[in-house]
Write a protein that holds these residues in place. Structure first.
Motif, mmCIF file in Angstrom:
data_model
loop_
_atom_site.group_PDB
_atom_site.id
_atom_site.type_symbol
_atom_site.label_atom_id
_atom_site.label_comp_id
_atom_site.label_asym_id
_atom_site.label_seq_id
_atom_site.Cartn_x
_atom_site.Cartn_y
_atom_site.Cartn_z
ATOM 1 N N TYR A 94 0.733 -1.458 0.055
ATOM 2 C CA TYR A 94 -0.106 -0.099 -0.060
ATOM 3 C C TYR A 94 0.716 1.384 -0.212
ATOM 4 N N GLY A 95 2.018 1.203 0.933
ATOM 5 C CA GLY A 95 2.723 2.351 0.991
ATOM 6 C C GLY A 95 3.417 2.775 -0.152
ATOM 7 N N LEU A 96 4.177 2.048 -0.639
ATOM 8 C CA LEU A 96 5.203 2.212 -1.717
ATOM 9 C C LEU A 96 3.851 2.352 -2.829
ATOM 10 N N LYS A 97 3.116 1.337 -3.223
ATOM 11 C CA LYS A 97 1.911 1.845 -4.281
ATOM 12 C C LYS A 97 1.151 3.164 -4.623
ATOM 13 N N PHE A 98 0.906 3.981 -2.902
ATOM 14 C CA PHE A 98 0.003 4.900 -3.202
ATOM 15 C C PHE A 98 1.594 6.570 -3.185
ATOM 16 N N ILE A 99 2.479 6.514 -3.021
ATOM 17 C CA ILE A 99 3.940 7.110 -3.120
ATOM 18 C C ILE A 99 4.438 7.390 -5.262
ATOM 19 N N ARG A 100 4.095 5.791 -5.775
ATOM 20 C CA ARG A 100 4.048 5.495 -6.663
ATOM 21 C C ARG A 100 3.078 6.596 -7.826
ATOM 22 N N ARG A 101 1.906 5.543 -7.486
ATOM 23 C CA ARG A 101 0.724 6.001 -8.119
ATOM 24 C C ARG A 101 0.140 7.817 -8.526
ATOM 25 N N HIS A 102 1.343 8.800 -7.100
ATOM 26 C CA HIS A 102 0.861 9.685 -6.836
ATOM 27 C C HIS A 102 2.259 10.358 -6.827
ATOM 28 N N ALA A 103 3.289 9.976 -7.338
ATOM 29 C CA ALA A 103 5.030 10.552 -7.847
ATOM 30 C C ALA A 103 5.384 11.655 -7.008
ATOM 31 N N PHE A 104 5.371 11.362 -5.735
ATOM 32 C CA PHE A 104 5.423 12.111 -5.119
ATOM 33 C C PHE A 104 7.147 12.177 -4.761
ATOM 34 N N LEU A 105 7.733 11.241 -5.788
ATOM 35 C CA LEU A 105 9.070 10.906 -5.288
ATOM 36 C C LEU A 105 10.203 12.088 -6.288
ATOM 37 N N HIS A 106 9.256 11.726 -7.584
ATOM 38 C CA HIS A 106 8.854 12.285 -8.834
ATOM 39 C C HIS A 106 8.900 14.484 -8.940
ATOM 40 N N ILE A 107 7.891 14.334 -7.594
ATOM 41 C CA ILE A 107 8.148 15.772 -7.676
ATOM 42 C C ILE A 107 8.149 16.667 -6.317
ATOM 43 N N LEU A 108 8.870 15.356 -5.697
ATOM 44 C CA LEU A 108 9.954 16.176 -4.895
ATOM 45 C C LEU A 108 11.240 16.536 -5.376
ATOM 46 N N SER A 109 12.189 15.583 -6.655
ATOM 47 C CA SER A 109 12.885 16.215 -7.141
ATOM 48 C C SER A 109 12.620 17.262 -7.974
ATOM 49 N N VAL A 110 11.219 17.470 -8.579
ATOM 50 C CA VAL A 110 10.715 19.231 -9.935
ATOM 51 C C VAL A 110 11.499 19.840 -8.814
ATOM 52 N N ILE A 111 10.732 19.312 -6.932
ATOM 53 C CA ILE A 111 11.084 20.649 -6.031
ATOM 54 C C ILE A 111 12.879 21.438 -6.173
ATOM 55 N N LEU A 112 13.220 20.534 -5.727
ATOM 56 C CA LEU A 112 14.785 20.270 -5.784
ATOM 57 C C LEU A 112 15.703 21.143 -6.894
ATOM 58 N N CYS A 113 15.041 20.319 -8.247
ATOM 59 C CA CYS A 113 15.492 20.770 -9.386
ATOM 60 C C CYS A 113 15.178 22.547 -9.385
ATOM 61 N N THR A 114 14.039 22.696 -8.941
ATOM 62 C CA THR A 114 13.621 24.271 -9.253
ATOM 63 C C THR A 114 14.608 25.044 -8.873
ATOM 64 N N ILE A 115 14.924 24.425 -7.034
ATOM 65 C CA ILE A 115 15.575 25.902 -6.410
ATOM 66 C C ILE A 115 16.925 24.966 -6.312
ATOM 67 N N VAL A 116 17.137 24.573 -7.415
ATOM 68 C CA VAL A 116 19.029 24.801 -7.830
ATOM 69 C C VAL A 116 19.245 25.923 -8.923
ATOM 70 N N LEU A 117 17.858 25.766 -9.973
ATOM 71 C CA LEU A 117 17.696 26.404 -10.837
ATOM 72 C C LEU A 117 17.830 27.977 -10.024
ATOM 73 N N GLY A 118 16.548 28.337 -9.463
ATOM 74 C CA GLY A 118 16.716 29.735 -8.214
ATOM 75 C C GLY A 118 18.371 29.810 -7.683
ATOM 76 N N LEU A 119 18.978 29.135 -6.932
ATOM 77 C CA LEU A 119 20.437 29.452 -6.123
ATOM 78 C C LEU A 119 21.283 30.035 -7.554
ATOM 79 N N CYS A 120 20.804 28.542 -9.160
ATOM 80 C CA CYS A 120 21.333 29.458 -10.049
ATOM 81 C C CYS A 120 21.847 31.251 -10.258
ATOM 82 N N PHE A 121 21.271 31.899 -10.142
ATOM 83 C CA PHE A 121 20.273 33.341 -10.250
ATOM 84 C C PHE A 121 21.087 34.363 -9.234
#
Length: 284
Positions: free
Chosen positions: A152-179
């Motif tokens: 249930y836990g892994l299926k919920f994380i995978r179906r809602h793409a929580f890990l990919h969403i966190l990766s996008v947030i981190l990449c967005t923070i990196v782009l902001g730090l670049c400025f």
């Protein structure tokens, strides 16, 4: 141990092996329906591009300042290195106060003079940390999409793409730090410009745009995970009941032994019994 106990032991062992094999087959079938190959492909390319950007030295392109290098990349700041501060006068204004020229030497082959300071080095290493975390999270999300776990836990994380969403947030923070880092580097180059009125340029280079591309791929992976239609809980329970019934069902085989041909010829060579009529019996 008696022969009866041996028989019971082996029968229980055989039933356990058969049940575990059936459950493994059921899990494989259910995992196959839960896998998301489109999201896995997007996340795989995103991880590869992030790794390339992390190892590339072309993050910032500099011109017009005192920096000894034309490019600044994150791979220059993996090592602790040594930072020196030198007091130098302003070339085009001798009456101005002395400038602090920072010399950063990460190894024996690279030396940055007048390029970065302590604050910018801290931000650049923070960017390295965020990119490494994004790579780890995207890799775990890729494995979940490929394997398709049904817990249930892994299926919920995978179906809602929580890990990919966190990766996008981190990449967005990196782009902001670049400025932010580009502004810090621009201030350093502005203070140490060689000639008065010379144009100072600090621009983003290839590695920055690689992070932008990987961020877009992760957004596609999130879309593939969220827009895919998965079976509801009732449908999963119904299919699970059908699988259990089909697995425990035992087909009934009725064996019949019929002769291939019906022969009227007697098997033995003995003559047939004599025929007696009722009149003969009365006479006797």
């Amino acid at each position: 141990m008696s022969p009866i106990n041996y028989t019971r032991f082996f029968s229980r062992l055989r039933s356990y092996v058969i049940s575990s094999r059936n459950s493994n087959q059921e899990n494989l079938i259910r995992n196959k329906h839960e896998r998301n190959y489109a999201s896995a492909v997007c996340s795989m390319f995103a991880v590869a591009i992030l790794a390339v950007s992390l190892s590339d030295y072309r993050w910032f392109w500099l011109r017009g300042g005192l920096c000894s290098s034309k490019f600044i990349g994150l791979n220059m700041f993996f090592a602790v290195g040594k930072l020196y501060v030198i007091q130098a006068p302003v070339p085009w204004n001798p009456s101005a106060p002395m400038n602090d020229i920072y010399q950063f030497k990460p190894n024996d082959y690279i030396e940055l003079i007048g390029c970065v300071d302590t604050h910018s080095i801290l931000i650049l290493r923070l960017m390295i940390t965020f990119i490494c975390l994004a790579i780890v999270l995207s890799t775990i999300g890729f494995l979940l999409d490929v394997l398709g776990p049904i817990r249930y836990g892994l299926k919920f994380i995978r179906r809602h793409a929580f890990l990919h969403i966190l990766s996008v947030i981190l990449c967005t923070i990196v782009l902001g730090l670049c400025f932010y880092v580009s502004e810090l580097i621009y201030d350093i180059q502005d203070k140490t410009r060689v000639k008065f009125g010379k144009k100072i340029e600090v621009q983003f280079d290839i590695a920055y745009y690689l992070v932008v591309i990987s961020n877009g791929l992760l957004l596609f992976a999130i879309a593939c995970a969220l827009l895919r239609k998965y079976p509801t809980y009732d449908e999963e329970h119904f299919h699970r009941l059908i699988d259990d019934w089909s697995r425990h069902e035992q087909p009934l085989f009725i064996e019949r032994t019929l002769p291939a041909t019906i022969s009227t010829i007697p098997i033995s060579n003995e003559p047939p019994p004599e025929y007696y009529s009722e009149e003969d019996l009365l006479v006797l």
